[in-house]
Design a protein around this motif. Structure first.
Motif, PDB file in Angstrom:
ATOM      1  N   HIS A 191       1.236  -1.297  -0.041  1.00 59.24           N
ATOM      2  CA  HIS A 191      -0.080   0.128   0.453  1.00 59.24           C
ATOM      3  C   HIS A 191       0.814   1.508   0.516  1.00 59.24           C
ATOM      4  CE1 HIS A 191      -4.136  -2.264   0.194  1.00 59.24           C
ATOM      5  NE2 HIS A 191      -3.989  -2.368   1.567  1.00 59.24           N
ATOM      6  N   ILE A 192       1.800   0.874   0.421  1.00 57.48           N
ATOM      7  CA  ILE A 192       2.430   2.129   0.730  1.00 57.48           C
ATOM      8  C   ILE A 192       3.775   2.383  -0.629  1.00 57.48           C
ATOM      9  CG2 ILE A 192       4.909   3.270   1.948  1.00 57.48           C
ATOM     10  CD1 ILE A 192       4.026   1.559   3.918  1.00 57.48           C
ATOM     11  N   THR A 193       3.922   1.389  -0.806  1.00 58.59           N
ATOM     12  CA  THR A 193       4.512   1.519  -2.083  1.00 58.59           C
ATOM     13  C   THR A 193       3.712   2.504  -3.126  1.00 58.59           C
ATOM     14  OG1 THR A 193       6.381   0.257  -2.362  1.00 58.59           O
ATOM     15  CG2 THR A 193       5.816   0.728  -4.527  1.00 58.59           C
ATOM     16  N   ARG A 194       2.068   2.285  -3.528  1.00 59.97           N
ATOM     17  CA  ARG A 194       1.128   2.605  -4.345  1.00 59.97           C
ATOM     18  C   ARG A 194       0.957   4.173  -3.602  1.00 59.97           C
ATOM     19  NH1 ARG A 194      -0.793  -2.888  -4.305  1.00 59.97           N
ATOM     20  NH2 ARG A 194      -2.303  -2.262  -2.059  1.00 59.97           N
ATOM     21  N   ILE A 195       0.343   4.189  -2.311  1.00 67.81           N
ATOM     22  CA  ILE A 195       0.332   5.502  -2.272  1.00 67.81           C
ATOM     23  C   ILE A 195       1.833   6.531  -2.646  1.00 67.81           C
ATOM     24  CG2 ILE A 195       0.708   7.157  -0.510  1.00 67.81           C
ATOM     25  CD1 ILE A 195      -0.776   4.896   1.623  1.00 67.81           C
ATOM     26  N   LEU A 196       3.467   6.195  -2.705  1.00 65.60           N
ATOM     27  CA  LEU A 196       4.204   7.109  -2.875  1.00 65.60           C
ATOM     28  C   LEU A 196       4.667   7.299  -4.419  1.00 65.60           C
ATOM     29  CD1 LEU A 196       7.156   5.409  -1.288  1.00 65.60           C
ATOM     30  CD2 LEU A 196       6.071   7.741  -0.535  1.00 65.60           C
ATOM     31  N   THR A 197       3.011   6.421  -5.107  1.00 66.24           N
ATOM     32  CA  THR A 197       3.769   6.378  -6.570  1.00 66.24           C
ATOM     33  C   THR A 197       2.322   7.178  -7.139  1.00 66.24           C
ATOM     34  OG1 THR A 197       4.336   3.760  -6.643  1.00 66.24           O
ATOM     35  CG2 THR A 197       3.216   4.886  -9.095  1.00 66.24           C
ATOM     36  N   LYS A 198       1.394   6.913  -6.541  1.00 64.03           N
ATOM     37  CA  LYS A 198       0.132   7.742  -6.746  1.00 64.03           C
ATOM     38  C   LYS A 198       0.765   9.351  -6.671  1.00 64.03           C
ATOM     39  CE  LYS A 198      -4.028   4.848  -6.473  1.00 64.03           C
ATOM     40  NZ  LYS A 198      -5.032   4.276  -5.958  1.00 64.03           N
ATOM     41  N   LEU A 199       0.848   9.743  -5.548  1.00 64.81           N
ATOM     42  CA  LEU A 199       1.618  11.082  -4.689  1.00 64.81           C
ATOM     43  C   LEU A 199       2.592  11.514  -5.117  1.00 64.81           C
ATOM     44  CD1 LEU A 199      -0.565  10.410  -1.226  1.00 64.81           C
ATOM     45  CD2 LEU A 199      -1.112  11.427  -3.870  1.00 64.81           C
ATOM     46  N   SER A 200       3.912  11.145  -6.116  1.00 62.78           N
ATOM     47  CA  SER A 200       4.614  11.314  -6.673  1.00 62.78           C
ATOM     48  C   SER A 200       5.352  11.808  -5.505  1.00 62.78           C
ATOM     49  CB  SER A 200       4.524  12.326  -7.548  1.00 62.78           C
ATOM     50  OG  SER A 200       4.514  11.998  -8.481  1.00 62.78           O
ATOM     51  N   LEU A 201       5.519  10.708  -4.200  1.00 64.49           N
ATOM     52  CA  LEU A 201       6.512  11.785  -2.857  1.00 64.49           C
ATOM     53  C   LEU A 201       7.700  10.492  -3.142  1.00 64.49           C
ATOM     54  CD1 LEU A 201       3.934  11.739  -0.325  1.00 64.49           C
ATOM     55  CD2 LEU A 201       4.632  13.959  -1.714  1.00 64.49           C
ATOM     56  N   GLY A 202       8.680  10.978  -2.347  1.00 64.98           N
ATOM     57  CA  GLY A 202       9.884  10.056  -2.499  1.00 64.98           C
ATOM     58  C   GLY A 202       9.461   8.725  -1.157  1.00 64.98           C
ATOM     59  N   ASN A 203       9.566   9.444  -0.122  1.00 68.02           N
ATOM     60  CA  ASN A 203       9.168   8.359   1.389  1.00 68.02           C
ATOM     61  C   ASN A 203       8.117   8.800   2.001  1.00 68.02           C
ATOM     62  OD1 ASN A 203       9.624  10.565   3.238  1.00 68.02           O
ATOM     63  ND2 ASN A 203      12.128  10.662   1.741  1.00 68.02           N
ATOM     64  N   ARG A 204       8.294   8.266   3.329  1.00 67.31           N
ATOM     65  CA  ARG A 204       6.840   7.851   3.943  1.00 67.31           C
ATOM     66  C   ARG A 204       6.772   8.557   4.357  1.00 67.31           C
ATOM     67  NH1 ARG A 204       6.153   2.744   7.043  1.00 67.31           N
ATOM     68  NH2 ARG A 204       5.308   3.750   8.172  1.00 67.31           N
ATOM     69  N   THR A 205       7.920   9.744   5.220  1.00 69.53           N
ATOM     70  CA  THR A 205       7.849  11.074   5.870  1.00 69.53           C
ATOM     71  C   THR A 205       7.217  12.034   5.342  1.00 69.53           C
ATOM     72  OG1 THR A 205      10.207  10.709   7.058  1.00 69.53           O
ATOM     73  CG2 THR A 205       9.695  12.800   6.551  1.00 69.53           C
ATOM     74  N   GLN A 206       6.933  11.710   3.868  1.00 69.45           N
ATOM     75  CA  GLN A 206       6.362  12.579   2.864  1.00 69.45           C
ATOM     76  C   GLN A 206       5.128  13.104   3.366  1.00 69.45           C
ATOM     77  OE1 GLN A 206       9.074  13.222  -0.488  1.00 69.45           O
ATOM     78  NE2 GLN A 206       9.455  15.193  -0.703  1.00 69.45           N
ATOM     79  N   ILE A 207       4.763  11.511   3.512  1.00 68.80           N
ATOM     80  CA  ILE A 207       3.101  10.930   3.498  1.00 68.80           C
ATOM     81  C   ILE A 207       3.161  11.951   4.587  1.00 68.80           C
ATOM     82  CG2 ILE A 207       1.877   8.788   3.728  1.00 68.80           C
ATOM     83  CD1 ILE A 207       3.492   6.970   2.358  1.00 68.80           C
ATOM     84  N   ALA A 208       3.428  11.390   5.813  1.00 63.04           N
ATOM     85  CA  ALA A 208       3.503  12.155   6.802  1.00 63.04           C
ATOM     86  C   ALA A 208       2.651  13.478   6.633  1.00 63.04           C
ATOM     87  CB  ALA A 208       4.034  11.318   8.152  1.00 63.04           C
ATOM     88  N   LEU A 209       4.282  14.624   6.750  1.00 60.61           N
ATOM     89  CA  LEU A 209       3.829  15.453   5.987  1.00 60.61           C
ATOM     90  C   LEU A 209       2.795  16.044   5.916  1.00 60.61           C
ATOM     91  CD1 LEU A 209       7.466  16.039   5.571  1.00 60.61           C
ATOM     92  CD2 LEU A 209       6.850  16.522   7.623  1.00 60.61           C
ATOM     93  N   LEU A 210       2.464  15.115   4.329  1.00 60.11           N
ATOM     94  CA  LEU A 210       1.021  15.991   4.255  1.00 60.11           C
ATOM     95  C   LEU A 210      -0.015  15.192   4.579  1.00 60.11           C
ATOM     96  CD1 LEU A 210       0.377  16.562   0.505  1.00 60.11           C
ATOM     97  CD2 LEU A 210      -0.042  13.797   0.316  1.00 60.11           C
ATOM     98  N   THR A 211      -0.330  14.058   5.359  1.00 64.81           N
ATOM     99  CA  THR A 211      -1.622  13.923   6.038  1.00 64.81           C
ATOM    100  C   THR A 211      -1.588  15.249   7.417  1.00 64.81           C
ATOM    101  OG1 THR A 211      -0.136  12.383   8.042  1.00 64.81           O
ATOM    102  CG2 THR A 211      -1.682  11.527   5.649  1.00 64.81           C
ATOM    103  N   HIS A 212      -0.476  15.771   7.803  1.00 66.24           N
ATOM    104  CA  HIS A 212      -0.426  16.258   9.016  1.00 66.24           C
ATOM    105  C   HIS A 212      -0.819  18.271   8.274  1.00 66.24           C
ATOM    106  CE1 HIS A 212       2.005  20.180  10.886  1.00 66.24           C
ATOM    107  NE2 HIS A 212       1.557  19.894  12.065  1.00 66.24           N
ATOM    108  N   ASP A 213      -0.448  17.685   7.042  1.00 67.18           N
ATOM    109  CA  ASP A 213      -1.058  19.532   6.678  1.00 67.18           C
ATOM    110  C   ASP A 213      -2.935  19.391   6.061  1.00 67.18           C
ATOM    111  OD1 ASP A 213       1.475  19.888   6.149  1.00 67.18           O
ATOM    112  OD2 ASP A 213       1.477  19.790   4.173  1.00 67.18           O
ATOM    113  N   ALA A 214      -3.544  17.996   5.544  1.00 67.69           N
ATOM    114  CA  ALA A 214      -4.953  17.849   5.789  1.00 67.69           C
ATOM    115  C   ALA A 214      -5.150  17.686   6.978  1.00 67.69           C
ATOM    116  CB  ALA A 214      -4.176  16.515   4.694  1.00 67.69           C
ATOM    117  N   GLY A 215      -4.671  18.282   7.952  1.00 65.28           N
ATOM    118  CA  GLY A 215      -5.824  17.710   8.960  1.00 65.28           C
ATOM    119  C   GLY A 215      -5.713  16.471   9.496  1.00 65.28           C
ATOM    120  N   LEU A 216      -4.929  15.836   9.248  1.00 63.11           N
ATOM    121  CA  LEU A 216      -5.523  14.208   9.476  1.00 63.11           C
ATOM    122  C   LEU A 216      -4.542  13.497  10.209  1.00 63.11           C
ATOM    123  CD1 LEU A 216      -6.170  13.013   5.942  1.00 63.11           C
ATOM    124  CD2 LEU A 216      -8.252  13.991   7.770  1.00 63.11           C
ATOM    125  N   SER A 217      -3.612  14.114  11.222  1.00 64.95           N
ATOM    126  CA  SER A 217      -2.767  13.667  11.753  1.00 64.95           C
ATOM    127  C   SER A 217      -2.255  14.742  12.731  1.00 64.95           C
ATOM    128  CB  SER A 217      -1.580  12.799  11.015  1.00 64.95           C
ATOM    129  OG  SER A 217      -0.863  13.318  10.431  1.00 64.95           O
TER     130      SER A 217
END
Length: 217
Positions: A191-217
């Motif tokens: 799932h993480i691999t697909r998330i990184l691909t769909k969102l054009s992100l490089g690592n899970r830290t960027q996923i965490a930062l994105l959910t923070h910006d979205a007010g979800l974490s």
């Protein structure tokens, strides 16, 4: 050089470069193949000396480590970047993580910690603990534009991918996410691999930062 983790050190302080080179060249499995004194020199240096990991100073006189990290991560098959800082409360650390750095190290970190970090990021493992990631995110207030951008990006995910992304933002490990969602760790990683691909992100830290910006974490 086969099987060696090749490293580029970027720092405008000659003593720092010399100390890191001596430390890393003396470690098993690591070779420092090039040095640069400023972020402006990084693209040309990487053209001449492809590496696996870049140790990047944040504060440099011409092109800082944040901009240089963005440039590195935009390359085809980019090396991993670890930023170097004097203070772990520096808000530039968070900017560097947003730019795609895999983590950061304090310049006075023990040699064993620096060696471990280089080998881990080269192997694709994160070096930032969930606790540190949360502390860094809690230092900033998300702007309205960042909120909208993050919400729009996350809307591209499937419901399950969205759950995984939010769990990453909450600082949960793959094992904890798997237990919560009743799936295997291998499935979480997929799932993480697909998330990184769909969102054009490089690592899970960027996923965490994105959910923070979205007010979800």
């Amino acid at each position: 050089m086969a099987g060696m983790t090749k490293v580029l050190i970027v720092d405008d302080d000659a003593l720092v470069r010399a100390g890191l080179t001596m430390m890393l060249d003396g470690a098993d499995g690591i070779s420092v193949v090039a040095e640069a004194t400023d972020g402006a020199d990084v693209p040309g240096t990487l053209d001449a000396h492809p590496v696996d990991v870049v140790l990047m100073d944040i504060r440099m006189p011409k092109v800082n480590g944040i901009v240089a990290t963005q440039q590195v991560r935009a390359r085809a098959n980019p090396p991993e970047v670890i930023v170097l800082t004097t203070f772990d409360t520096d808000d530039n650390v968070l900017k560097a993580l947003r730019a795609g750095a895999s983590g950061f190290l304090l310049k006075d970190a023990p040699p064993s910690r620096i060696v471990e970090a280089v080998l881990r990021v080269a192997a694709g493992d994160p070096i930032l603990s969930p606790h540190i990631t949360r502390r860094l995110m809690d230092q900033v207030v998300t702007s309205a534009d960042a909120y909208t951008t993050a919400r729009t990006a996350l809307s591209a995910l499937s419901p399950r991918e969205h759950e995984v992304a939010v769990a990453i933002g909450q600082g949960k490990t793959n094992a904890e996410i798997g237990a919560e969602l009743f799936v295997s760790v291998a499935t979480v990683k997929a799932h993480i691999t697909r998330i990184l691909t769909k969102l054009s992100l490089g690592n899970r830290t960027q996923i965490a930062l994105l959910t923070h910006d979205a007010g979800l974490s």
